[in-house]
Design a protein around this motif. Structure first.
Motif, short mmCIF file in Angstrom:
data_model
loop_
_atom_site.label_atom_id
_atom_site.label_comp_id
_atom_site.label_asym_id
_atom_site.label_seq_id
_atom_site.Cartn_x
_atom_site.Cartn_y
_atom_site.Cartn_z
N MET A 1 0.82 -1.19 0.00
CA MET A 1 0.00 0.00 0.00
C MET A 1 0.87 1.26 0.00
O MET A 1 0.53 2.24 -0.64
CB MET A 1 -0.93 -0.01 1.22
CG MET A 1 -1.73 1.25 1.39
SD MET A 1 -3.05 1.17 2.59
CE MET A 1 -2.19 1.19 4.13
N PHE A 2 2.00 1.24 0.71
CA PHE A 2 2.80 2.46 0.83
C PHE A 2 3.40 2.91 -0.49
O PHE A 2 3.73 4.08 -0.66
CB PHE A 2 3.88 2.31 1.90
CG PHE A 2 3.31 2.30 3.28
CD1 PHE A 2 2.80 3.46 3.84
CD2 PHE A 2 3.23 1.13 4.01
CE1 PHE A 2 2.25 3.46 5.11
CE2 PHE A 2 2.68 1.12 5.27
CZ PHE A 2 2.19 2.29 5.83
N GLU A 3 3.50 2.01 -1.46
CA GLU A 3 4.00 2.41 -2.76
C GLU A 3 3.03 3.35 -3.47
O GLU A 3 3.40 4.06 -4.38
CB GLU A 3 4.31 1.20 -3.65
CG GLU A 3 3.12 0.37 -4.06
CD GLU A 3 2.65 -0.65 -3.01
OE1 GLU A 3 1.64 -1.32 -3.28
OE2 GLU A 3 3.30 -0.77 -1.94
N ARG A 4 1.79 3.38 -3.02
CA ARG A 4 0.78 4.26 -3.60
C ARG A 4 0.74 5.64 -2.93
O ARG A 4 0.02 6.52 -3.37
CB ARG A 4 -0.60 3.62 -3.51
CG ARG A 4 -0.68 2.30 -4.27
CD ARG A 4 -2.03 1.71 -4.18
NE ARG A 4 -2.75 2.09 -5.39
CZ ARG A 4 -3.99 1.76 -5.66
NH1 ARG A 4 -4.68 1.08 -4.78
NH2 ARG A 4 -4.55 2.12 -6.77
N PHE A 5 1.49 5.81 -1.85
CA PHE A 5 1.49 7.08 -1.13
C PHE A 5 2.28 8.13 -1.89
O PHE A 5 3.38 7.86 -2.37
CB PHE A 5 2.12 6.90 0.26
CG PHE A 5 1.16 6.41 1.30
CD1 PHE A 5 0.37 5.30 1.08
CD2 PHE A 5 1.06 7.05 2.51
CE1 PHE A 5 -0.53 4.85 2.05
CE2 PHE A 5 0.18 6.61 3.49
CZ PHE A 5 -0.61 5.51 3.25
N GLU A 123 -5.69 1.58 15.68
CA GLU A 123 -6.46 2.73 15.20
C GLU A 123 -5.70 3.49 14.11
O GLU A 123 -6.30 3.91 13.11
CB GLU A 123 -6.79 3.67 16.36
CG GLU A 123 -7.71 3.07 17.41
CD GLU A 123 -7.00 2.18 18.43
OE1 GLU A 123 -7.70 1.52 19.23
OE2 GLU A 123 -5.74 2.12 18.45
N ALA A 124 -4.39 3.66 14.28
CA ALA A 124 -3.59 4.36 13.27
C ALA A 124 -3.51 3.52 11.99
O ALA A 124 -3.59 4.06 10.88
CB ALA A 124 -2.18 4.66 13.80
N GLU A 125 -3.37 2.22 12.13
CA GLU A 125 -3.37 1.34 10.95
C GLU A 125 -4.71 1.43 10.22
O GLU A 125 -4.75 1.46 8.99
CB GLU A 125 -3.10 -0.11 11.35
CG GLU A 125 -1.66 -0.37 11.76
CD GLU A 125 -1.43 -1.78 12.25
OE1 GLU A 125 -2.41 -2.57 12.41
OE2 GLU A 125 -0.26 -2.12 12.49
N ALA A 126 -5.80 1.50 10.99
CA ALA A 126 -7.13 1.61 10.39
C ALA A 126 -7.26 2.92 9.61
O ALA A 126 -7.89 2.95 8.54
CB ALA A 126 -8.22 1.52 11.45
N VAL A 127 -6.65 4.00 10.11
CA VAL A 127 -6.68 5.28 9.39
C VAL A 127 -5.99 5.11 8.04
O VAL A 127 -6.50 5.56 7.01
CB VAL A 127 -6.01 6.41 10.21
CG1 VAL A 127 -5.77 7.65 9.35
CG2 VAL A 127 -6.87 6.75 11.41
N LEU A 128 -4.85 4.47 8.03
CA LEU A 128 -4.12 4.28 6.78
C LEU A 128 -4.91 3.40 5.81
O LEU A 128 -4.93 3.66 4.60
CB LEU A 128 -2.72 3.73 7.05
CG LEU A 128 -1.83 4.65 7.89
CD1 LEU A 128 -0.48 4.00 8.14
CD2 LEU A 128 -1.66 6.02 7.24
N LEU A 149 -6.43 12.77 5.65
CA LEU A 149 -7.36 13.68 6.33
C LEU A 149 -8.79 13.13 6.27
O LEU A 149 -9.49 13.11 7.29
CB LEU A 149 -7.29 15.08 5.71
CG LEU A 149 -8.31 16.09 6.23
CD1 LEU A 149 -8.19 16.28 7.74
CD2 LEU A 149 -8.14 17.42 5.50
N LEU A 150 -9.21 12.68 5.11
CA LEU A 150 -10.56 12.09 4.98
C LEU A 150 -10.71 10.89 5.90
O LEU A 150 -11.75 10.73 6.55
CB LEU A 150 -10.83 11.68 3.53
CG LEU A 150 -11.26 12.78 2.59
CD1 LEU A 150 -11.17 12.31 1.14
CD2 LEU A 150 -12.68 13.23 2.91
N ALA A 151 -9.68 10.05 5.96
CA ALA A 151 -9.74 8.86 6.80
C ALA A 151 -9.83 9.23 8.28
O ALA A 151 -10.59 8.61 9.04
CB ALA A 151 -8.52 7.97 6.54
N LEU A 152 -9.08 10.24 8.69
CA LEU A 152 -9.15 10.69 10.08
C LEU A 152 -10.53 11.26 10.40
O LEU A 152 -11.10 10.99 11.45
CB LEU A 152 -8.08 11.75 10.36
CG LEU A 152 -6.66 11.23 10.53
CD1 LEU A 152 -5.66 12.37 10.43
CD2 LEU A 152 -6.51 10.50 11.87
#
Length: 188
Positions: A1-5, A123-128, A149-152
């Motif tokens: 997933m981080f490759e899409r950041f 919770e932080a993983e869920a935000v990502l 921001l939308l996820a938070l």
């Protein structure tokens, strides 16, 4: 997933790790992600937060108040109130007995880790994970800081409560961001 950041989203994650390290926390939290977003300048998320009038000091005060209540979100407090449990009264009684901030989440120093190698809370993983879903829902191939921001703001949790209290509810954030986000190539 981080490759899409995008680079701005990666900067938010790195900044959150930095917040966690500076406070001696055992893991990166959703609150660290929110504070890191507020540190950003010249990004889509920082423009949205600015347009919504989100004030960093107000966010920090609201996060401090949530920590004072043991990290109980507004939704949790309302659910407990439905059972006849007054969280504010419990906090007041505990603080009368044990002193101010007795229920605050304690950030204990832990054995030294290499910089940047800090676990994320569930919770932080869920935000990502929600940031990926936000990007997909907007038909975008990258994950930018606006998606974090939308996820938070989508919640659940303390960060969503604080954003809503500060004028950046999910619907407000979506309105300011409009139908699409920053169209940049995926960071590789």
């Amino acid at each position: 997933m981080f490759e899409r950041f995008t680079s701005s989203a990666r900067d938010v994650v790195k900044g959150a790790v930095g917040h966690s390290e500076r406070t001696g926390a055992e893991a990166v939290t959703e609150e660290d992600l929110l504070l890191s977003l507020l540190d950003s300048a010249g990004t889509t998320a920082s423009s949205a937060l600015s347009a919504l009038g989100v004030d960093r000091r107000r966010v920090e005060r609201a996060l401090g108040e949530a920590r004072r209540h043991g990290g109980i979100s507004r939704a949790d407090a309302e659910a407990l109130a439905g059972l006849g449990i007054d969280v504010a009264e419990i906090v007041a009684r505990v603080e009368d007995t044990h002193g101010p901030g007795a229920l605050a989440t304690r950030r204990r120093p832990r054995r030294r880790r290499p910089a940047g190698h800090r676990p994320f809370t569930r919770e932080a993983e869920a935000v990502l994970e929600r940031s990926l879903r936000a990007a997909l829902a907007r038909d975008e191939r990258h994950i930018g800081d606006e998606h974090i921001l939308l996820a938070l703001a989508t919640g659940p949790g303390v960060a969503a409560d604080v954003l809503t209290e500060c004028g950046a509810s999910r619907s407000a954030v979506e309105r300011v961001l409009g139908g699409g986000g920053e169209q940049r190539p995926m960071a590789g």
